[in-house]
Design an enzyme around this catalytic site. Structure first.
Site, PDB file in Angstrom:
ATOM      1  CD  GLU A  14      -2.877  -1.231   2.349  1.00 58.53           C
ATOM      2  OE1 GLU A  14      -4.001  -1.676   2.121  1.00 58.53           O
ATOM      3  OE2 GLU A  14      -2.524  -0.795   3.469  1.00 58.53           O
ATOM      4  CE1 TYR A  57      -4.758 -10.194   5.719  1.00 60.82           C
ATOM      5  CE2 TYR A  57      -5.609  -7.958   5.830  1.00 60.82           C
ATOM      6  CZ  TYR A  57      -4.629  -8.843   5.448  1.00 60.82           C
ATOM      7  OH  TYR A  57      -3.506  -8.389   4.794  1.00 60.82           O
TER       8      TYR A  57
HETATM    9  C1  ACM Z   1      -2.084  -5.381   4.258  1.00 61.37           C
HETATM   10  O1  ACM Z   1      -3.155  -5.780   4.719  1.00 61.37           O
HETATM   11  N1  ACM Z   1      -1.956  -4.115   3.894  1.00 61.37           N
HETATM   12  C2  ACM Z   1      -0.965  -6.268   4.058  1.00 61.37           C
END
Ligand code: ACM
Ligand code: ZN
EC number: 3.2.1.52
Length: 765
Positions: free
Chosen positions: A349, A442
């Protein structure tokens, strides 16, 4: 003589009584997660006592032996003596060189326990298995349980993947040394072996770097981040979002949030992890997510000051030699501190707009014959990789690092489900890969969005991979990004029970996995988590739709998702507690209510599950005869940010489509769609509609708002009901794809019918 033989007889009777006393277990009574490769239960059991000895023959067996002894000391009040001679009636560790690393065999008979392995990890995992065979009270200090009995059993066990990881993010919110150790204990129980510490990011620098003291003197402290503000807002109604008070300190007369680990503390964490066969991997995210460094060393920025782009913080300037020197000096200390093979440099990012506008970055692109800013990042990565190599380390980064090309020595962490090309690109280039897909692994995501089943059912080796490519998948990892995880209890809640589902995929072979069998084993694992005091998530009440419609009376049947649970409900809008009405039989309603339900397991409450239970009257059909099998669709790009904001222009242009889905704008961002046409109700009755969308969707029949699946989110299914008279009814479905992998599916269920995709003869234009 007679006297002597009667004593003998008595002894025989006594000893046979003792044998009879050992109990025989059934499969339902044992729960080992992750599931071992093979397991055979047999008759009888082994009982641990004060007199049980552990026989070790070499140093590699001692840590596992000590771990087992410590468990007893804490829970039972007595340690098990560790001896270096063989005691036939105790726990015996034996080296077996034919077994691979991490592999073990465990044989339990009523007389003894034999553990075989070829390395410390193998012995350690055998002990974790014994731990799970013991009653859950082994996890509790000063347990009252006195029956330390485990079944007679034969187990051979080995892991599927070498990398079985969990990540914690220390930047967005910080965690104490004790909390880190507790988390490592949890990981050990489930045979996870890699702890990825995300130590630096825009919101705080969390590791002491001696050469650059400002990184922690200033960079570890903040007044308030945007996430802190969000957490505080949520904490007003949900105290689990309360920011941990222990990380607030008075600094120069100001109350600030923060903290960091000294290098000595990092060594302590590494040693604690190593005793549990866990390797610690540090991540120093660069050149983006680097604001806590740039804030204090602003010469690192292209513009000479820290800042933000549209989505991400401005990265370090890659046209300045000082950036290379600075990052390498940091990595020197990190490489010295962490014994791990890998150093993770993030690389995700990056706001490359900063580099586009920077003359120095542009000059670096030109001077080094690079094509673009992605290649500039790649140039930086190559440089850092060579440097890490000189320190005896391998580089690892998020999947963005593959975009501009990397050497085959770099290992990639794949997280962007919407960038599958990175996987083939990496595997074909010879890069090893750790799978940490954000849709499945996640664990900061809501349980509703990434449920336990989804985690369990995910197969980490892509279907399209051939054997050669598959060899590059070295493992899996789940991440706990802490933007919205402001305390350790909340972290546990996000991690559990999903951590167990991931651990089983990491360890057990693909063929051994079986969801129903896993669910069965899970019921006993919850008792163990209770004994450990883990704040796990329990699923919400099942059997309740999002919106229930009825004509005269609604009858609603609720189900507790797990054993040992009670359901409480309210109809006055309040959140149910144990003081609310307890559900004992199906509920009947003759007026519209909002039904809120919460299930409890002990004192642990599930999430609230609500339904609007709505008394309706039939909607009348229209006198129309639409063309069947087709529907009008209007689309717009970059006009709206969320489905709830979509407003059609007065003069909309439609195209005709046959399906309500997201196809021809795939890969684009901020795409809005409105489907307009008719739905055919084949008979009078209650119809159910459902949408699954990433991001949001809304469904209307005429003016009636039926399915509310609004907001921006990853794939999520919602439903609703409506009473329809036979005939054609106006249908509108709004959909919006914000970023990252769009999808839409719409279903309907006719009265007494099955759930079907909404297409064909029941739609029209
Ligand atoms: C990420 O979730 N930016 C690796
Ligand atoms: Zn620059």
């Amino acid at each position: 003589m007679k006297y002597f033989s009667s004593i003998l007889l008595l002894l025989v009777i006594l000893s046979s009584c003792q044998v009879k006393k050992t109990r025989t277990f059934t499969e339902d009574e044992i729960s080992i997660v992750p599931k071992p490769s093979s397991l055979y239960l047999s008759e009888g059991s082994y009982t641990f006592s004060k007199d049980t000895k552990i026989s070790v023959a070499d140093d590699s067996q001692k840590p596992a032996a000590k771990y087992l002894s410590d468990l007893f000391e804490k829970a039972a009040g007595f340690p098990l003596n560790i001896i270096d001679t063989k005691d036939e009636n105790g726990v015996v560790f034996i080296e077996d060189e034919t077994l691979a690393s991490e592999t073990y065999t465990l044989e339990v008979t009523p007389k003894s326990i034999t553990i075989k392995a070829s390395d410390a990890a193998g012995y350690f995992y055998a002990v974790q298995t014994i731990r799970q065979l013991l009653p859950a009270s082994i996890e509790k200090a000063d347990s009252n349980a006195t029956d330390w009995v485990i079944p007679s059993i034969n187990i051979t066990d080995q892991p599927r993947f070498a990398w079985r990881g969990m990540q914690m993010d220390f930047s967005r919110h910080f965690f104490s040394m004790d909390e880190v150790k507790t988390f490592l204990d949890y990981m050990a129980l489930y045979k996870l072996n890699t702890y990825h510490m995300h130590l630096t990011d825009d919101q705080g620098w969390r590791v002491e770097i001696k050469k650059y003291p400002l990184l922690t003197e200033k960079g570890a402290w903040r007044i308030e981040s945007s996430h802190d503000i969000e957490c505080k807002k949520l904490a007003k109604t949900d105290p689990s979002f309360t920011i941990d008070e222990q990380h607030y300190h008075d600094r120069d007369g100001q109350r600030m949030y923060g903290g960091f680990y000294t290098q000595e503390q990092i060594k302590e964490i590494i040693a604690y992890a190593a005793e549990r066969q866990i390797e610690v991997i540090p991540e120093i995210d660069m050149p983006g997510h680097f604001k806590s460094a740039i804030d204090n060393y602003p010469f690192l920025a292209c513009t000479g000051e820290a800042g933000w782009g549209e989505l991400f913080s401005s990265p370090a300037c890659l046209g300045k030699e000082s950036t290379y020197e600075f990052t390498k000096n940091i990595l020197s200390e990190i490489a010295e501190l962490f014994p791990s093979e890998y150093i993770h440099i993030g690389g995700d990012e990056v706001n490359i707009q900063s580099w586009k506008e920077c003359p120095l970055c542009q000059k670096a692109i030109k001077d080094n014959n690079l094509k673009n800013e992605h290649e500039l990042q790649s140039f930086f990565n190559h440089n850092i990789e060579a440097f890490l190599k000189s320190k005896g380390k391998r580089m690892m980064g998020w999947d963005e690092i593959v975009e501009g090309g990397v050497s085959d020595q770099t290992t990639m962490m794949w997280w962007r489900n919407w960038a599958p090309d990175m996987l083939t690109k990496a595997a074909d280039n010879g890069n090893d890969i750790v799978m940490t897909p954000c849709f499945e692994y996640y664990f900061d995501a809501k349980h509703e969005v990434t449920p336990f089943e989804k985690v369990y059912n995910y197969e980490p080796i892509p279907e399209t991979f051939n054997e050669g490519q598959a060899k590059h998948i070295i493992g899996i990892q789940a991440n706990l990004w802490s933007e919205m995880i402001p305390n350790f209890k909340r972290l546990e809640y996000q991690a559990f029970p999903r951590l167990l589902a991931m651990a089983e995929t990491a360890w057990s072979s693909k063929d051994a996995k079986d969801h129903d069998n896993f669910q069965k084993r899970m019921t006993l694992q919850y008792d163990r988590l209770d004994a450990l005091g883990v704040q796990y998530h329990i699923p919400a009440v099942t059997g309740l739709k999002d919106k229930v419609a009825f004509l005269d009376t609604a009858t609603i049947t609720l189900e507790a998702p797990l054993h040992g649970m009670e359901i409480y409900y309210t109809t006055d809008g309040s959140i149910p507690t144990k003081a609310s009405k307890k559900y004992t039989e199906p509920l009947s309603f003759s007026e519209t209510v909002t039904l809120n339900t919460v299930a409890y397991r002990g004192d642990i409450a599930s999430e609230k599950r609500s339904a609007l239970v709505e008394k309706q009257s039939y909607l009348e059909p229209l006198e129309v005869t639409p063309e069947k099998g087709a529907i009008n669709r209007w689309a717009a790009v970059k006009k709206f940010k969320v489905v709830d904001d979509i407003v059609m222009p007065k003069s909309a242009t439609y195209i005709v489509v046959n399906e309500l889905n997201f196809t021809d704008h795939d890969g684009q961002e901020n795409v809005s769609m409105v489907f307009k046409g008719y739905f055919y109700a084949e008979a009078d009755g209650l119809y159910e509609f459902a949408t699954k969308s990433d991001d949001g969707s809304l469904l209307y029949i005429g003016d009636k708002f039926v399915v509310d699946n609004g907001g921006n989110h990853s794939a999520l299914e919602k439903n609703g009901m409506v009473a329809l008279k036979k005939g054609w009814h106006p249908l509108t479905v709004k959909f919006h794809e914000a970023t990252g992998g769009g999808q839409l599916t719409v279903w309907y269920t006719a009265p007494n019918g099955d759930k079907k995709i909404l297409n064909g003869d029941v739609i029209g234009k």
